[in-house]
Structures are given as structure tokens and as C-alpha cells.
Scaffold this active site. Structure first.
Site, mmCIF file in Angstrom:
data_model
loop_
_atom_site.group_PDB
_atom_site.id
_atom_site.type_symbol
_atom_site.label_atom_id
_atom_site.label_comp_id
_atom_site.label_asym_id
_atom_site.label_seq_id
_atom_site.Cartn_x
_atom_site.Cartn_y
_atom_site.Cartn_z
ATOM 1 N N GLY A 171 0.841 -1.200 0.000
ATOM 2 C CA GLY A 171 0.000 0.000 0.000
ATOM 3 C C GLY A 171 0.875 1.248 0.000
ATOM 4 C CB SER A 172 0.172 4.632 1.226
ATOM 5 O OG SER A 172 -1.019 4.707 0.463
ATOM 6 C CB THR A 173 4.214 1.330 3.717
ATOM 7 O OG1 THR A 173 4.166 0.109 2.975
ATOM 8 C CG2 THR A 173 3.125 1.315 4.772
ATOM 9 C CD GLN A 204 -5.977 3.438 -1.536
ATOM 10 O OE1 GLN A 204 -6.526 4.315 -2.177
ATOM 11 N NE2 GLN A 204 -5.524 2.339 -2.066
#
Lengths: 366, 634
Positions: free
Chosen positions: B326-328, B634
Site C-alpha cells: 500500500g502507501s508505505t 488510503q
């Protein structure tokens, strides 16, 4: 004091029938037995002393009986023995898959054991009666006398005793002069009949023979006894590991180490030198017995003495042969040394008879 | 027919007796020859065999090494207890009947029987197998009084492995169990057969498995004289065993405990690393299980329970769970852009709330978009459009090549289990990867459209939590990467000498410090004014972080209605962080399966862990889910 009760007279009377060489030789063997029982199974030493005492007493009593008397007793003893064997076959107690004992209510007896003496006694008596004129028919009858009880014993089954009884009888017939051609013929027939006998053997008896041929085939099962006893003997070396120091014996690798396999204990602890001494003792005992046989007064005495002497040999040879792995394992004890009262008494009955024959060597037949 | 005279008769008898005498001599000669053969010629051979009979080498199993945390807290130890064992080959007759009879003296329950049956199936029948373990003194006394009734059964004192904290750190400690064929192969491979004589337990997973040969120790031997029954008569010689080496971990047990508890009843994983060394401070995979269950052989119902549970407690999520980051993923994307010269930090893009590529529209999580966005804002507010465009500009292979340096999509080589098999690789998508992954030619081709969602950590992206933690530790460490490891020192039981088992030559990624500083600054901004700000409000230290939400299911522009979705279809919540921002001493990655948004479920867990590690604050309840946080990112 009545001179008859003088201690010296009493001692003389007590010792008069005794043959010193026989007593000394069997005595040495019995002492060896005590040493071995003390090493292999010390808790039985008291019992063995008792056995020896009884056996010596029996020997002394038998030694008192003149051969003439024995001759008269031969037929009844033999007939009684055969009857008892038949009784065993019909009503005997079964222990460990074999029917060997007869319960008389007040005691249990093993009639096959008395056959070891009764057989040569009977056959010697038979040949004495037909002394003047020996015909082939007599050998045939003798063979029948021999085979009936042997077969009964073999059927129990008790191969060891059967072999000893057969040997005892055969020695009488052989010494009586069984013609060589018959002997050769019998050997030929035996060789031809071997497969037939194989078919009649019990499974466990066959197993013993197979085991003899290749004990390593079944090292933890049937071959175990013979492998372990061979290891015991071999590891004994020249002088042995010392009394009470045999690891095979003391750590219980040797089965039945106080009875049938006591020789491997002896051999492990006293080595080749001990074995030679033991063989020497037996050889001297046999030599003495043969001397008595040669000097015996009658044919009966001669045959009986010769057969008994050769029985001693047979015991010793079969036992040492099986323990060292050159003969199949049959239940034959080492004479005078294996623990156990019955065999010892039988052996000393034999010694007693020899003594009696020797004492009466000069007496002329009536 | 012949008549005889006595003289002739006697002569014949003498003849015959002489022959018999000769036979006797011959036979005795035969015996003598046999004795000579056995006792002289073959003496040495039989002597050896007699010694072999007599002397038995009895192995003395060494004490297994202890496992200690970095502060010396014991995590795995041994204790001695009595077991009642049966040697099936020595039981005469029916084994069941023998056990029935035993049950009249010592309590034998159905589960003991079941376990014994299982052991019996797995073992060779000359082994002695436990029917009961941990007998009380009273039971021991009662059995001994009745021992004569139970040939082939005996009481033995054995050392047992014990994990004193129970269901704690199970996935990192692992457990031991009875040696099986596979273990025997491993023992043979290490040529350790002799050393494993008498050992019946072996490390099955985790540290117990990886460090098996350190923990085991050196087996001692006793030369005993035995009788034919195999009973020891006396000891002749003794070589003492040497205990196994103790393991001192980099793990902080208290931190581990707090991290595990922070998850509450949720499923997930957390890996915390000391960036300057690569030493793992905590490695969590929840739900957990109690490794003690496995030591005596696990009961069937326990085993079934663990294996059929929908929560899959036996899976080590930290190493074997692969999740989209995801956004990591965004900080690394930004760093790639800077390094490859595709963006400058101050360069601004316009985010209308979507990105069109061909016929597809890629939506930003924020309706209406973030407007004008520079690099700092793109990370702090987690702007998707910025990264859709960036991914398109970089191209898939540039992304893959850059990310590979941070360890994405590769096994870390952590010292857990058997190296290479205990870890998943994850997926670092690239053109080559796709060619290898698929069979049909039309599937093997990489489409440029597929690159777009890679930029926000979705698409084919799939990494293990330990990879995420390793990457953030490398970032915190300004691009110096250490291999993650659990064991700090192995203490040699013989010399007391401590040595580091994992050689850690760090690997430095070629990135400019100014670029790293840009990204790090933005990550500090995340926790100060961005998506992590709620979770880190009022923290007494400066931390850097990045939230992430991994789609379990693709919604293609649909409204996210997480409340109404089946629990197992909800998004996974992720959070990566390090602190203190200036001089990082801890870097971590948190994953909460189906936790929803990263800020909502994962960041609060990270906060509790960092609070304890940096301030010593012990929380009194699991990290609460921050339901209000979900609107933001998100």
C-alpha cells in the site's frame, strides 16, 4: 566292645567296596563341579552338595551289590523301565512341550533316566545268557531290545537321553562282537535313511541341526546359545579369564550356564589348559573303567563295565561337542559337572557298578 | 553259527575295547582341535566379541542450550521430570492389555494413549517411548512398587524443554519435537549422527530449528558393562556431555510482549529492528500458539485446533505472509524519483483526484483531489495521483531495480527455521518477473497500465512484513542495510566465549544523503501533520512514519464501505515507522490483517511499541482502533 563295632573295622567295611582311583577321579570331577556351580550359580551350591551326598551314598550302596545280583535284577529292572516308559507315553505330564515325567502320586519320576543303566544291564544279561552260542538272531533280538525303549524316549521327545540310551545299548552289542559286516551295513543304512529320519524329526530338533551348521543365521534366536557359548570358549584363550571372572558367564550371556552349558563357563574361566586337564580327567576315568572291564570276571561284567565306561565318554563328548559348536544341541549334561541331581545319581550308579565289578573280578562264576 | 571258548571271547572283547578306546581318543582329539582353534587361533576374534557383548556405550544427552532475550530473560529452558516409558519390543503379548494394566497403577488418559499410538507409528520398535510424562513423585513411587508386573516399562528422568511464557514469541522461538526422518536427514547432512545418539528431540521451527546444532551440545558417553538383558552392571568410563550453547537474542522480551498484546484479538504481524545493527527487537505474528504443546508430542485435538482455525495461528505472518505494501511504498518511490532525477522535491503536480491512462481512470482516495502537491505533501497526505504519474514516468523496471536494493521481493536471510525455506519471497513485479510467472504469451507481456498502481504499492506488489521492516530500517539508517537477525551472541558452553553468529557486513545503497533527508523529513511530517498525526499526537519524541492500506479486493472506483464488507475482505492496515527521527534506534513495520486503514489499526500499535521502547511506557490495554482516522488516507 564287640570287635565288629571297632571304628577301624567299620571304616574298613565302609571302604571295602570302594575303588580308590575311580573315587579320586570322580571326586576331582565333582570338586570341579562345585567350583563351577559356585562361579556360575552360587545360590545352588548347597543343593549341589546335597546332590553329591546322595549320589555318593547311592554309589556306595550299588558298589556293595555283587554283579551276580545285578544280573538277576537286569530283566525286572528293564521290564519295569519299559513299562514305565509306556506309562509316560500314556499318562505322562507334559512340561515344555515334552512328555517325560510320570506322576506316581507320591513322586514324579523320569523313567528314561534309569534306562541309561537298565539298557546295558539288560543287554549284558542277554548276551551272558547266550554266551555259549551267539547267532545272528541274538543280535537281532538285542537290537529290538535296544530300539523299543529308545524309540519311546525319542518320541517324548528327549533326543539327548535317547542318544545316550541308544549309545549305551549299542556299546554292549558292539563289545559283544557284533560282526563288522553288520556294522558297516548299518552305517550304510543309516546314511541312506538319514533323509527319512530328517522327516521324522521335530521342528525344534531340525532347527538345532540347522543352527549347528550356521549359527550366525539366527544370532538372536536359535543360534544365540551356540554363538554365545562359542564366544565364551574362544575368549577364554590359553589360561582363561580366571575363576569367577568370565564375562560371558557372569553377565549371563551364556544360557543354562549351570546345567548343559556349564562347560563354556569352565572353558572361559580356565582356558585351553583347563580344558586339557578336564579332558585328561575324563580320559583317566575312561581308562580306569576299561581296565576294570578287561579284568572283569564274566562276560556280563565285562560288557556292562565297558558300556558304562563308554557312556561316560559319550556324555562328555556330546556335551563338549555341542557346547563348542561341532555337534547339534541336544540335552546332554557334562558328566559329574553339570548341576542337577538326577544325572549325577545315574552317573554314580554307574561308578558303583564299576566298583562292584572290580571288587568281584576274581570271583569265579557259580 | 559259532562256538566259542572263553579265551577267544576275551580276546575279541579286548579287541573291541581297544577299538572303542581308539574312538575315544579320536573324539577327544577332535575336541582338542576344536578348542585349539577357538582358544588359540581365533582367540583374538572371540575376545573382541566378548568385549563387544560386555561393553555398551550409553550416550548421555547434553542439556539443550537456553534462549535468552537481550536482557537475559529466559525464553526457553529445560527442566528434569520423570517419564514412564515403554519399549514395545520388550512387551510380551498385547500392548493394549499391558497399558490397561498399567492404568490400574498410574493414571493413563485417553490422550496419553493417542499420543503414544502416534509415537509408535513413527518410531522403530526398539525405541523406548513415553506413555506418560511429568509423573508426580507419588506416581513414581507407586509404579516402582509394582514394577515387577510391567516388564518392558520403566521410569526415566528426562530433560524437557519449556517455554516459560507459554503462548509468547512462538513464531520466533519455534519448538522442538521428536526426531523424525527428515530431521535424521539433516543430522546426517551435518555428519552429526554420533552426536545425536540418544537424542530424541530436535528443533522443528524457528530459532530452535535454525540453531539446532548450537543448542544441542555435545553428547557424552558412558562405557558401561552390561549383562545379557542389557542392564548396566557398572560404569567403566565416562565422558561428560557438554551442554548446548546458549543463545542471547537481540529481541527485547518486554517489547515483544507489549507488541503482541497491542494487537488484542486482531491478526497481524510486527517486526521491529534496530537500524544500526539489523538486530530484531520484536518479531510478532498473531494469533500465537503455545510451543509447549509440541514438546511431548502434540495431542490430536490441539493439533487439529491449530491447523483448522480460520485465524491460522501456525502461520508466521512476519515471514510467510506476503501483502501489498500500500502507501508505505510511497517513500521509496519518492526516493527512486529523486535518485533517478525524475522529480525534484519542490516540483509540484496538480491532482484533480484521478489519473487517466488510456481508457482507465485511476482514482485518488481523496475526492476532488489534493490540488497542488509537492513531494513532501505527497507523502504527508499520501497522495495517490502523484505516484500514479511518477510510476508512469519511472517505468516498471526502474522501479524494480531501485526497490530491489531495499530488499523488496527477496528473502532477508533471517536466522529463523531452515534458511531459504522458512521465508516467503514476495513479489517485486518487473517485466522479467511477469515473463517467468505466467505461461501464456499474452499474459507474459507487461502492460504499461499495470505500472500505474505499482506506484501506490498495489497491483502485483507483495512483500512480507519483515521485508517492509528491513526496508524502513535501511531508510532510517540512511541506506546502510543490515541483514535482519535474531541472535546477538552464541555463548560457547565450553569456553564461555560469546560470538556473533551472523556476520553482518552492511550493504550501502548508493543514494544521496540530501535525497534521503527529503524523504525522511516527509515521514516526520506524516506523524506530525499527516496521516499518522492522530496516532502520534502528544508523543514525547519525534518519529517518522508512513501509513498504508492494502487492498484485499479490487473495488474499481466503488465507494469503500468497509463496515458492510465481510471481515476477511476488509483492507489490511499497514504502518512503517522509525524513531527518534534524528538518531533512529528502532524501525518497525506493522500489519493488521483486515484492519482497515493503516492510520486506523496499525499506527496505534506502532505508537504503543515506540512509547515503550523510547519512554518505557507500559500500556494497560491493546492499541485501540482509531475509527476517526480512516477518513484521511488510503
Amino acid at each position: 566292645m564287640n570287635p565288629d563295632w571297632h571304628p577301624r573295622v567299620l571304616l574298613y567295611r565302609l571302604l571295602a567296596p570302594i575303588d580308590l582311583p575311580l573315587l579320586m577321579l570322580s571326586g576331582l570331577l565333582v570338586l570341579t563341579a562345585l567350583a563351577m556351580v559356585a562361579s556360575a550359580s552360587p545360590e545352588r551350591i548347597g543343593n549341589q552338595l546335597l546332590n553329591i551326598g546322595v549320589a555318593l551314598l547311592v554309589m556306595r550302596i550299588v558298589a556293595q551289590v555283587p554283579p551276580q545280583r545285578l544280573m538277576h535284577l537286569a530283566l525286572p529292572i528293564f521290564a519295569g523301565g519299559v513299562l514305565l516308559l509306556v506309562g509316560v507315553a500314556l499318562f505322562g505330564d507334559v512340561t515344555k512341550g515334552a512328555r517325560r515325567w510320570l506322576n506316581l502320586g507320591f513322586m514324579r519320576i523320569q523313567p528314561s533316566e534309569m534306562m541309561k543303566i537298565a539298557m546295558p544291564l539288560m543287554l549284558a544279561w542277554y548276551f551272558q545268557r547266550h554266551e555259549a552260542l551267539l547267532r545272528l538272531r541274538d543280535y537281532a533280538v538285542a537290537t529290538l531290545i535296544l530300539l523299543v525303549p529308545t524309540a519311546l524316549i525319542a518320541r517324548q521327545p528327549d533326543l539327548g537321553t535317547a542318544i545316550l540310551v541308544l549309545a549305551a545299548g549299542f556299546y554292549v552289542i558292539f563289545l559283544a562282537g557284533l560282526p563288522w559286516k553288520i556294522i558297516v551295513g548299518m552305517l550304510g543304512a543309516a546314511a541312506a535313511g538319514a533323509p527319512l529320519v530328517w522327516g521324522m524329526l521335530h521342528d525344534y530338533q531340525r532347527a538345532r541341526i540347522v543352527t549347528l551348521l550356521d549359527p550366525e543365521k539366527d544370532p538372536l534366536g536359535k543360534g544365540f546359545h551356540i554363538i554365545q557359548s562359542t564366544i565364551a570358549i574362544g575368549s577364554g584363550g590359553i589360561i582363561g579369564k580366571g575363576w569367577g571372572q568370565g564375562t560371558q558367564a557372569q553377565l549371563e550371556f551364556i544360557p543354562e550356564r549351570h546345567t548343559d552349558f556349564i562347560f563354556s563357563v569352565f572353558s572361559e574361566e580356565f582356558g585351553l589348559l583347563g580344558n586339557m586337564l578336564l579332558l585328561g580327567l575324563y580320559a583317566m576315568l575312561i581308562a580306569r573303567g576299561m581296565m576294570i572291564a578287561v579284568n572283569a570276571a564274566t562276560l556280563f561284567s565285562r560288557l556292562l563295565a565297558g558300556a558304562i565306561t563308554l557312556i561316560f565318554f559319550t556324555y562328555a563328548f556330546v556335551n563338549m561337542g555341542m557346547v563348542s559348536g561341532i555337534l547339534p544341541v541336544v540335552g546332554v549334561p557334562l558328566p559329574f559337572i553339570s548341576y542337577g541331581g538326577t544325572a549325577l545319581v545315574t552317573l554314580f550308579v554307574g561308578i558303583g557298578i564299576l566298583m562292584s565289578i572290580h571288587r568281584h573280578r576274581m570271583l569265579v562264576q557259580k | 553259527m559259532e562256538f566259542k571258548n572263553p579265551q577267544e571271547d576275551l580276546e575279541r572283547f579286548r579287541n573291541r575295547l581297544t577299538i572303542a578306546g581308539g574312538f575315544v581318543l579320536f573324539c577327544f582329539g577332535l575336541l582338542f582341535a576344536r578348542f585349539f582353534w577357538l582358544q588359540i587361533v581365533q582367540h583374538a576374534y572371540y575376545d573382541t566379541r566378548a568385549e563387544d557383548n560386555r561393553i555398551s556405550l550409553v550416550p548421555i544427552v547434553p542439556n539443550r542450550g537456553l534462549i535468552l532475550d537481550r536482557n537475559g530473560v529466559i525464553l526457553a529452558r529445560n527442566y528434569s521430570a520423570y517419564t514412564l516409558e515403554i519399549t514395545p519390543s520388550k512387551i510380551n503379548g498385547d500392548l493394549e492389555a499391558a497399558i490397561d494394566e498399567l492404568a490400574t497403577v498410574v493414571d493413563v488418559q485417553a490422550k496419553d494413549r493417542k499420543r503414544f499410538k502416534k509415537l509408535l507409528e513413527e518410531s522403530k520398535n526398539f525405541e523406548s517411548l513415553p506413555i506418560r510424562t511429568r509423573l508426580t513423585d507419588e506416581e513414581v513411587a507407586r509404579f516402582i512398587a509394582h514394577r515387577y508386573r510391567f516388564p518392558g516399562m520403566d521410569i526415566k528422568a528426562r530433560l524437557f524443554r519449556q517455554y516459560p511464557f507459554g503462548a509468547f514469541a512462538a513464531h520466533l522461538l519455534g519448538y522442538i519435537g521428536r526426531v523424525n526422518d527428515k530431521d535424521l536427514e539433516r543430522i546426517a547432512g551435518e555428519e552429526q549422527e554420533a552426536n545425536y545418539r540418544g537424542t530424541d528431540h530436535f528443533g522443528k521451527t524457528g530459532l530452535e530449528q535454525h540453531y539446532e546444532f548450537d543448542l544441542h551440545g555435545t553428547t557424552g558417553f558412558e562405557q558401561v558393562e552390561v549383562d545379557a538383558g542389557g542392564h548396566a552392571v557398572r560404569t567403566l568410563e565416562r565422558t561428560a556431555p557438554v551442554a548446548g550453547n546458549d543463545l542471547t537474542l537481540t529481541v527485547d522480551a518486554k517489547l515483544q510482549e507489549i507488541a503482541e498484546k497491542a494487537f488484542g484479538t486482531r491478526r497481524g504481524a510486527l517486526v521491529a529492528i534496530e537500524p544500526a545493527t539489523g538486530g530484531i527487537l520484536a518479531l510478532v505474528s498473531v494469533p500465537n500458539y503455545d510451543p509447549n504443546l509440541f514438546v511431548d508430542g502434540i495431542g490430536t485435538s490441539d493439533w487439529d485446533g491449530l491447523n483448522t482455525s480460520a485465524d491460522k495461528p501456525m502461520v508466521n505472518r512476519a515471514l510467510n505472509g506476503a501483502y501489498p505494501p500500500g502507501s508505505t511504498f510511497k517513500p521509496y518511490m519518492a526516493l527512486a524519483a529523486l535518485t533517478l532525477g525524475k522529480r525534484r522535491p519542490e516540483q509540484v503536480i496538480y491532482d484533480p483526484g484521478y489519473f487517466n491512462f488510456g481508457n482507465y481512470t485511476f482514482r485518488d482516495d481523496k475526492k476532488g483531489g489534493h490540488g497542488m502537491v509537492n513531494m513532501y505533501a505527497s507523502i504527508v497526505h499520501s497522495c495517490d495521483t502523484y505516484y500514479y504519474m511518477l510510476a508512469n514516468d519511472l517505468g516498471i523496471d526502474n522501479i524494480a531495480n531501485f526497490m530491489r536494493q531495499f530488499g523488496f521481493g527477496q528473502k532477508t536471510g533471517i536466522d529463523l527455521g531452515i534458511e531459504g525455506t522458512s521465508e516467503s519471497e514476495g513479489v517485486l513485479p518487473s517485466q522479467e518477473w511477469k515473463r517467468k510467472r505466467f505461461k501464456k504469451p499474452e499474459q507474459q507481456k507487461w502492460y504499461a497500465g499495470e505500472t500505474i498502481s505499482i506506484g501506490i504499492g498495489q497491483g502485483y506488489n507483495s512483500y512480507t512484513p519483515i521485508q517492509l521492516a528491513q526496508a524502513v530500517a535501511g531508510l532510517a539508517n540512511d541506506g546502510v542495510m543490515y541483514r535482519p537477525h535474531l541472535v546477538r551472541t552464541v555463548t560457547d558452553a565450553r569456553t564461555g566465549e560469546k560470538r556473533a553468529p551472523v556476520p553482518t557486513p552492511p550493504r550501502t545503497i548508493a543514494i544521496k544523503q540530501e535525497h534521503i533527508d527529503v524523504v525522511k523529513q516527509a515521514m516526520v511530517g506524516v506523524n506530525k501533520e499527516g496521516t499518522g498525526a492522530r496516532a502520534f499526537a502528544g508523543a514525547g519524541y519525534v518519529s517518522a512514519g508512513k501509513t498504508g492500506t492494502a487492498q484485499v479486493f479490487s473495488y474499481k472506483g466503488a465507494e469503500h464501505k468497509t463496515e458492510t464488507m465481510a471481515a476477511h475482505l476488509r483492507d489490511h492496515a499497514l504502518f512503517i515507522a522509525y524513531a527518534p527521527a534524528e538518531q533512529p534506534t528502532i524501525a518497525l513495520a506493522v500489519l493488521v490483517e483486515n484492519g482497515g486503514f493503516g492510520a486506523q489499526a496499525a499506527a496505534p500499535i506502532a505508537r504503543q511499541v515506540l512509547d515503550y521502547y523510547l519512554l518505557g511506557k507500559v500500556p494497560n490495554a491493546p492499541a485501540p482502533a482509531d475509527e476517526a482516522a480512516r477518513e484521511e488516507e488510503q
